[in-house]
Design a protein around this motif. Structure first.
Motif, short mmCIF file in Angstrom:
data_model
loop_
_atom_site.label_atom_id
_atom_site.label_comp_id
_atom_site.label_asym_id
_atom_site.label_seq_id
_atom_site.Cartn_x
_atom_site.Cartn_y
_atom_site.Cartn_z
N GLU A 50 10.78 42.59 29.57
CA GLU A 50 12.24 42.52 29.56
C GLU A 50 12.73 42.81 28.15
N LEU A 51 13.49 43.89 28.00
CA LEU A 51 14.00 44.33 26.70
C LEU A 51 15.24 43.53 26.33
N PRO A 52 15.61 43.50 25.07
CA PRO A 52 16.83 42.79 24.65
C PRO A 52 18.08 43.27 25.38
N LEU A 87 9.17 37.43 24.07
CA LEU A 87 9.91 38.12 25.12
C LEU A 87 9.30 37.80 26.48
N ARG A 88 10.11 37.97 27.52
CA ARG A 88 9.67 37.69 28.88
C ARG A 88 8.88 38.88 29.43
N VAL A 89 7.65 38.59 29.89
CA VAL A 89 6.79 39.63 30.45
C VAL A 89 6.52 39.26 31.91
N LYS A 90 7.00 40.09 32.84
CA LYS A 90 6.78 39.84 34.26
C LYS A 90 5.57 40.62 34.75
N TYR A 91 4.88 40.06 35.74
CA TYR A 91 3.65 40.69 36.23
C TYR A 91 3.55 40.49 37.74
N ASP A 92 2.82 41.41 38.37
CA ASP A 92 2.53 41.33 39.79
C ASP A 92 1.13 40.77 39.95
N PRO A 93 0.96 39.57 40.48
CA PRO A 93 -0.39 38.97 40.58
C PRO A 93 -1.36 39.81 41.39
N ARG A 94 -0.87 40.70 42.23
CA ARG A 94 -1.75 41.52 43.05
C ARG A 94 -2.35 42.69 42.27
N ASP A 95 -1.70 43.07 41.16
CA ASP A 95 -2.17 44.21 40.37
C ASP A 95 -1.74 44.01 38.93
N LEU A 96 -2.70 43.68 38.06
CA LEU A 96 -2.41 43.40 36.65
C LEU A 96 -2.51 44.64 35.77
N SER A 97 -2.63 45.83 36.37
CA SER A 97 -2.78 47.04 35.56
C SER A 97 -1.50 47.40 34.83
#
Length: 543
Positions: free
Chosen positions: A442-444, A427-437
């Motif tokens: 992305e759900l089906p 699955l696609r996992v999006k992240y903010d490089p400024r804060d990885l907490s």
């Protein structure tokens, strides 16, 4: 295009009586017809009126007719006629050939070097060489466009001599928004250790109409599609939470969806994710014409202004090595990345937004406020939270029993329980490089689920900090390796193995290799017993 010599006689410097006399002559000559019976009579009348002979009138007509300007009747200055050459054709040819052969080159030889070449050629042909001033005058008379192209290149010649087209002239705020990057002229240090980290990158987003800064990011990641996306999302969304998080008590009302994002042709502005995100929200990306840096002049001037103001801070590198001199930038550096971020924000929201802009006649903040009076607000995305996620980078991951694994961290939420399947789909996992907490899965269904750290006590960290930490740990790990101990252990293991092999062969009665077998009194070979199945593995190993 040739460089024209300035006139030796300036019209504004002429005395009034002299100019009046010239005007009187011009009017009399203008009345003389070019052909016909009245021409002879008109010349005679002009001669009597001006007090000149008829032959002088004919000479004045010859000077006046081609251009029909009063200045053509001015008396010629003493000396040779302007543009005339008194050197022999042979010397002129030597000068011209030397200029074309030696001066029209990228190596850019000096005028003195050119003079030596001409002098040597003239002396070899037994002719008198020209003077320095003569050669310099010939250089001035050369085609300056062709000479600049030959000596400095086409790009430099175009920037010096090609006319500049009219740039962007938006009529309303957010019509055109410019974005660009630059390396900050300052070195920052790590917060806890004080170790120098280097010069960070700054990405700015500017509204061309009001000159308001819509957003900026600062970090050590080089220009990329991710940096562009993060800067764009900050530019579009309201800044209330941002200035609160950074403890700034100044207004930053600039926000809203731009109609056109104007950039250069760098690859980070051509990414598929950025293009799709802009198309999703009705933002058109426009690229500057190649080789036309003046089309980005607004934001480049802003960057220059900010960099000059950084030169007053400790740790600055200035704008060049010459300006830096012997200033120890790394030793004097004291600002952390967060301190520099806050300093730049204060510089933008304070002096820059509130001082009168020379191109506007008012301050950028006043220009923005007048465009959005009370009750009127810029266009915003329908779902601001989703807008940010649309531009974030992503990785493909499989949901494991203990959660999501990304950048050495584990993320977990109860929503993941239903996504654990035997197929182990990614699955696609999006992240903010400024804060990885926190990451966004992305759900089906197309929606996004917010997934935090599995260990909620883990402090937030940026992607750059994570990479630096991994790099430092890797260096520390490699430095702790004792190669001597490893070499000793390996050799000792090999010795023990060889000793075990010799002992086993001795017990099984196998013949030793000639180098290891002891000499016997006779040549009778030793009897080798049969090997049963229980010792088959030893025989295979020893062979």
């Amino acid at each position: 295009m040739h460089v024209k010599h300035s006139q030796k006689i300036s019209l504004t410097d002429l005395e009034s009586n002299t100019w009046d006399a010239v005007i009187r002559r011009a009017r009399m000559l203008e009345a003389i017809p070019e052909k016909g019976k009245g021409r002879r009579l008109a010349i005679k009348c002009a001669s009597e009126s001006l007090g000149l002979s008829e032959s002088q009138i004919y000479r004045l007509l010859k000077k006046f007719r081609p251009r029909r300007t009063a200045s053509s009747l001015l008396p010629s200055p003493p000396g040779p006629e302007q543009g005339s050459r008194r050197l022999s054709s042979v010397v002129e040819q030597v000068i011209s050939s030397a200029i074309k052969k030696h001066y029209y080159k990228r190596e850019k030889i000096s005028t003195s070097c050119l003079l030596r070449r001409i002098d040597q050629t003239c002396r070899a042909q037994n002719i008198t060489p020209p003077s320095r001033n003569t050669v310099k005058r010939r250089l001035i008379q050369e085609d300056v466009w062709k000479m600049t192209v030959a000596r400095e290149g086409y790009k430099s010649a175009r920037q010096k001599f090609k006319p500049v087209k009219i740039g962007l002239r938006p009529e309303h705020p957010l019509d055109v928004v410019q974005m660009d990057h630059t390396r900050a002229d300052i070195i920052v240090v790590q917060e806890h250790t004080g170790v120098t980290l280097g010069r960070p990158w700054i990405t700015l987003c500017l509204d061309v109409c009001t000159r308001m800064v819509l957003g900026f990011t600062i970090g050590f990641d080089p220009p990329s599609a991710t940096v562009v996306a993060l800067t764009l999302t900050q530019a579009v969304l309201p800044k209330g939470q941002w200035i609160g998080n950074h403890d700034i008590s100044l207004m930053w009302p600039a926000h809203g969806l731009p109609r056109v994002l104007h950039t250069d042709n760098a690859k980070e502005f051509h990414s598929r994710a950025l293009r799709r995100g802009c198309e999703e929200h009705g933002i058109r990306i426009a690229f500057r014409p190649r080789g036309s840096p003046h089309f980005g002049g607004h934001i480049e001037r802003l960057m220059g202004t900010l960099m000059r103001r950084l030169h007053a801070l400790p740790g600055t590198t200035f704008s060049s090595v010459a300006q830096r001199g012997d200033y120890p930038s790394e030793k004097r550096a004291i600002l952390t990345l967060e301190a520099l971020r806050r300093h730049i924000a204060l510089e933008i929201l304070g002096p820059y937004h509130n001082e009168v802009h020379s191109a506007l006649g008012i301050s950028p903040l006043a220009a923005w406020s007048s465009s959005f009076p009370d009750g009127v607000s810029p266009r915003l995305p329908f779902d601001p939270a989703r807008f940010t996620i649309d531009f974030l980078p992503y990785e493909m991951r499989t949901v494991r029993r203990d959660g999501l694994h990304l950048f050495g961290q584990v993320y977990y939420d109860t929503v993941l329980n239903s996504l654990i399947t035997p197929e182990k789909s990614r699955l696609r996992v999006k992240y903010d490089p400024r804060d990885l907490s926190t990451v966004f899965l992305e759900l089906p269904s197309g929606d996004y689920a917010k997934i935090p750290y599995a260990d909620l006590g883990t402090p937030p960290i940026s992607l750059w900090e994570h990479r630096q930490s991994t790099k430092i740990k890797g260096k520390a790990g490699r430095a702790s390796i004792n190669h001597d101990a490893i070499t000793y252990a390996t050799k000792e293991q090999e010795r023990l193995l060889n000793e075990a092999i010799r002992q086993e062969r001795s017990r099984s009665g196998r013949r030793m290799p000639p180098s290891q077998a002891r000499p016997t009194r006779d040549d009778t070979p030793a009897k080798i017993p049969e090997v049963d199945e229980t010792t088959a593995w030893k025989t295979e190993f020893l062979s």
